[in-house]
Design a protein around this motif. Sequence first.
Motif, PDB file in Angstrom:
ATOM      1  N   LEU A 116       1.088  -1.417  -0.145  1.00 40.74           N
ATOM      2  CA  LEU A 116      -0.338   0.177   0.064  1.00 40.74           C
ATOM      3  C   LEU A 116       0.823   1.319  -0.013  1.00 40.74           C
ATOM      4  N   SER A 117       0.003   2.310  -0.903  1.00 43.88           N
ATOM      5  CA  SER A 117       1.470   3.802  -0.537  1.00 43.88           C
ATOM      6  C   SER A 117       0.385   4.790  -0.132  1.00 43.88           C
ATOM      7  N   PRO A 118      -0.090   4.505   1.054  1.00 45.48           N
ATOM      8  CA  PRO A 118      -0.940   6.017   2.082  1.00 45.48           C
ATOM      9  C   PRO A 118      -0.493   7.001   1.450  1.00 45.48           C
ATOM     10  N   THR A 119      -1.133   8.166   1.636  1.00 46.63           N
ATOM     11  CA  THR A 119      -0.860   9.609   1.614  1.00 46.63           C
ATOM     12  C   THR A 119      -1.149  10.245   2.360  1.00 46.63           C
ATOM     13  N   PRO A 120      -0.577  10.748   3.662  1.00 48.89           N
ATOM     14  CA  PRO A 120      -1.328  11.419   4.865  1.00 48.89           C
ATOM     15  C   PRO A 120      -1.257  13.202   4.332  1.00 48.89           C
ATOM     16  N   PRO A 121      -2.087  13.852   4.730  1.00 48.45           N
ATOM     17  CA  PRO A 121      -1.894  15.580   4.571  1.00 48.45           C
ATOM     18  C   PRO A 121      -0.541  15.615   6.170  1.00 48.45           C
ATOM     19  N   SER A 122       0.151  16.532   5.162  1.00 50.76           N
ATOM     20  CA  SER A 122       1.287  16.748   5.723  1.00 50.76           C
ATOM     21  C   SER A 122       0.941  17.207   7.823  1.00 50.76           C
ATOM     22  N   THR A 123      -0.087  17.565   8.078  1.00 49.82           N
ATOM     23  CA  THR A 123      -0.589  18.107   9.312  1.00 49.82           C
ATOM     24  C   THR A 123      -1.123  16.998  10.528  1.00 49.82           C
ATOM     25  N   ALA A 124      -1.333  15.710   9.773  1.00 46.87           N
ATOM     26  CA  ALA A 124      -1.549  14.423  10.646  1.00 46.87           C
ATOM     27  C   ALA A 124      -0.718  14.345  11.228  1.00 46.87           C
ATOM     28  N   ASP A 125      -1.295  13.327  12.500  1.00 45.14           N
ATOM     29  CA  ASP A 125      -0.269  12.632  13.190  1.00 45.14           C
ATOM     30  C   ASP A 125      -0.565  11.717  13.657  1.00 45.14           C
ATOM     31  N   GLN A 126      -1.596  11.236  13.483  1.00 50.77           N
ATOM     32  CA  GLN A 126      -1.921  10.390  13.789  1.00 50.77           C
ATOM     33  C   GLN A 126      -3.313   9.711  12.077  1.00 50.77           C
ATOM     34  N   ALA A 127      -3.000   7.960  11.789  1.00 54.72           N
ATOM     35  CA  ALA A 127      -4.237   7.416  10.785  1.00 54.72           C
ATOM     36  C   ALA A 127      -4.533   5.668  10.858  1.00 54.72           C
ATOM     37  N   VAL A 128      -5.587   6.285  10.536  1.00 55.69           N
ATOM     38  CA  VAL A 128      -5.657   4.566  11.134  1.00 55.69           C
ATOM     39  C   VAL A 128      -6.630   3.597   9.381  1.00 55.69           C
ATOM     40  N   LEU A 129      -5.807   3.184   9.309  1.00 56.18           N
ATOM     41  CA  LEU A 129      -6.036   2.687   7.727  1.00 56.18           C
ATOM     42  C   LEU A 129      -7.581   1.393   7.940  1.00 56.18           C
ATOM     43  N   VAL A 130      -8.676   1.813   7.239  1.00 56.11           N
ATOM     44  CA  VAL A 130      -9.747   0.738   7.211  1.00 56.11           C
ATOM     45  C   VAL A 130      -9.740   0.171   5.750  1.00 56.11           C
ATOM     46  N   VAL A 131     -10.321  -0.801   6.520  1.00 60.84           N
ATOM     47  CA  VAL A 131     -10.166  -1.910   5.435  1.00 60.84           C
ATOM     48  C   VAL A 131     -11.732  -2.914   4.372  1.00 60.84           C
ATOM     49  N   ARG A 132     -12.194  -3.018   3.084  1.00 64.00           N
ATOM     50  CA  ARG A 132     -13.492  -3.247   3.396  1.00 64.00           C
ATOM     51  C   ARG A 132     -13.428  -4.520   2.051  1.00 64.00           C
ATOM     52  N   ASP A 133     -14.498  -5.240   2.886  1.00 58.85           N
ATOM     53  CA  ASP A 133     -14.741  -6.178   1.241  1.00 58.85           C
ATOM     54  C   ASP A 133     -15.376  -6.000   0.202  1.00 58.85           C
ATOM     55  N   ARG A 134     -15.549  -6.726  -1.001  1.00 58.69           N
ATOM     56  CA  ARG A 134     -16.270  -6.811  -2.028  1.00 58.69           C
ATOM     57  C   ARG A 134     -17.171  -5.891  -1.729  1.00 58.69           C
ATOM     58  N   SER A 135     -18.087  -5.950  -0.929  1.00 51.78           N
ATOM     59  CA  SER A 135     -19.325  -5.412  -0.604  1.00 51.78           C
ATOM     60  C   SER A 135     -19.592  -3.869   0.149  1.00 51.78           C
ATOM     61  N   GLY A 136     -18.150  -4.215   0.514  1.00 55.95           N
ATOM     62  CA  GLY A 136     -18.129  -2.431   0.969  1.00 55.95           C
ATOM     63  C   GLY A 136     -18.638  -2.818   2.588  1.00 55.95           C
ATOM     64  N   ALA A 137     -18.253  -3.935   3.014  1.00 54.53           N
ATOM     65  CA  ALA A 137     -18.267  -3.581   4.966  1.00 54.53           C
ATOM     66  C   ALA A 137     -16.535  -3.703   5.380  1.00 54.53           C
ATOM     67  N   GLU A 138     -17.027  -2.943   6.305  1.00 58.33           N
ATOM     68  CA  GLU A 138     -15.449  -2.865   6.844  1.00 58.33           C
ATOM     69  C   GLU A 138     -15.416  -4.635   7.658  1.00 58.33           C
ATOM     70  N   VAL A 139     -14.049  -4.487   7.294  1.00 59.81           N
ATOM     71  CA  VAL A 139     -13.293  -6.058   7.946  1.00 59.81           C
ATOM     72  C   VAL A 139     -11.833  -5.520   9.023  1.00 59.81           C
ATOM     73  N   SER A 140     -11.451  -4.879   8.911  1.00 58.50           N
ATOM     74  CA  SER A 140      -9.990  -3.929   9.494  1.00 58.50           C
ATOM     75  C   SER A 140     -10.094  -2.790   9.865  1.00 58.50           C
ATOM     76  N   ARG A 141      -9.614  -1.905  10.888  1.00 58.99           N
ATOM     77  CA  ARG A 141      -9.524  -0.930  11.240  1.00 58.99           C
ATOM     78  C   ARG A 141      -8.092  -0.928  11.819  1.00 58.99           C
ATOM     79  N   THR A 142      -7.299  -0.054  11.568  1.00 60.44           N
ATOM     80  CA  THR A 142      -5.867  -0.741  12.053  1.00 60.44           C
ATOM     81  C   THR A 142      -5.133   0.657  12.330  1.00 60.44           C
ATOM     82  N   PRO A 143      -4.758   1.259  13.220  1.00 61.94           N
ATOM     83  CA  PRO A 143      -4.305   2.046  13.305  1.00 61.94           C
ATOM     84  C   PRO A 143      -2.453   2.065  12.817  1.00 61.94           C
ATOM     85  N   VAL A 144      -1.969   2.843  11.804  1.00 63.14           N
ATOM     86  CA  VAL A 144      -0.678   3.286  10.994  1.00 63.14           C
ATOM     87  C   VAL A 144      -0.535   3.956  11.076  1.00 63.14           C
TER      88      VAL A 144
END
Length: 226
Positions: A116-144
């Motif tokens: 993956l190649s994330p591009t957070p704003p330069s002012t961000a100090d925290q980030a969370v990766l959200v993963v969704r399956d084919r139906s759009g349902a959230e399957v994972s939420r991980t601090p990165v």
Amino acid sequence: MDISQTTQAASAAQVATKTAQSTASEAMISSDFETFLKMLTAQMENQDPLNPIESTDYAVQLATFSGVEQQVQTNDLLKGLAGQLGLMGMSDLAGWVGMEARVAAPTYFDGSPVTLSPTPPSTADQAVLVVRDRSGAEVSRTPVPASSDPMEWAGMDPYGNPLPKDTYTFELESYGNGYLLSTEPVKAYSLITETQMRGTEMVLVLEGGATIEADAVSALRDPSLR
């Protein structure tokens, strides 16, 4: 059928289509010209003898029709050239098949980590990766890390269990001082399996079935060199 044969077949189909369109346009112009002549003849036969139509008016009508005819032929020529340029582009893109494209699109997970190649704003100090399956349902939420450095997604659910092989999409929630700054798609590397012409547009087919436009790709890499 290999790539060169596919391209040749597509080229032949394009030529046949353009020939048929050109023939149809020529037939239409011929039919319209005959109709125009009939109307012009009727106009001459039924004109007022005391107030005949000036010869310059006939010349203007003929010139106008000729201009329309030339415009139709020019449009057909431009369409033909656009189709040929499209086929040339597809031939070039055929070399991308088997490569991995970095793009924000549904990505197929086959059990191997996804880059993956994330591009957070330069002012961000925290980030969370959200993963969704084919139906759009959230399957994972991980601090990165709130970083633009590439990262590997291992395909695990919140309990550490491997997710099934399927197509997934990725989003990055970026936070600053505890506030949500943005939610943006995350680009991932996906395998290109096919190139296609759809009208005058060239598209790439990714593993898993997602299709994207060629100009959506921001990077390419050879999977054998990973």
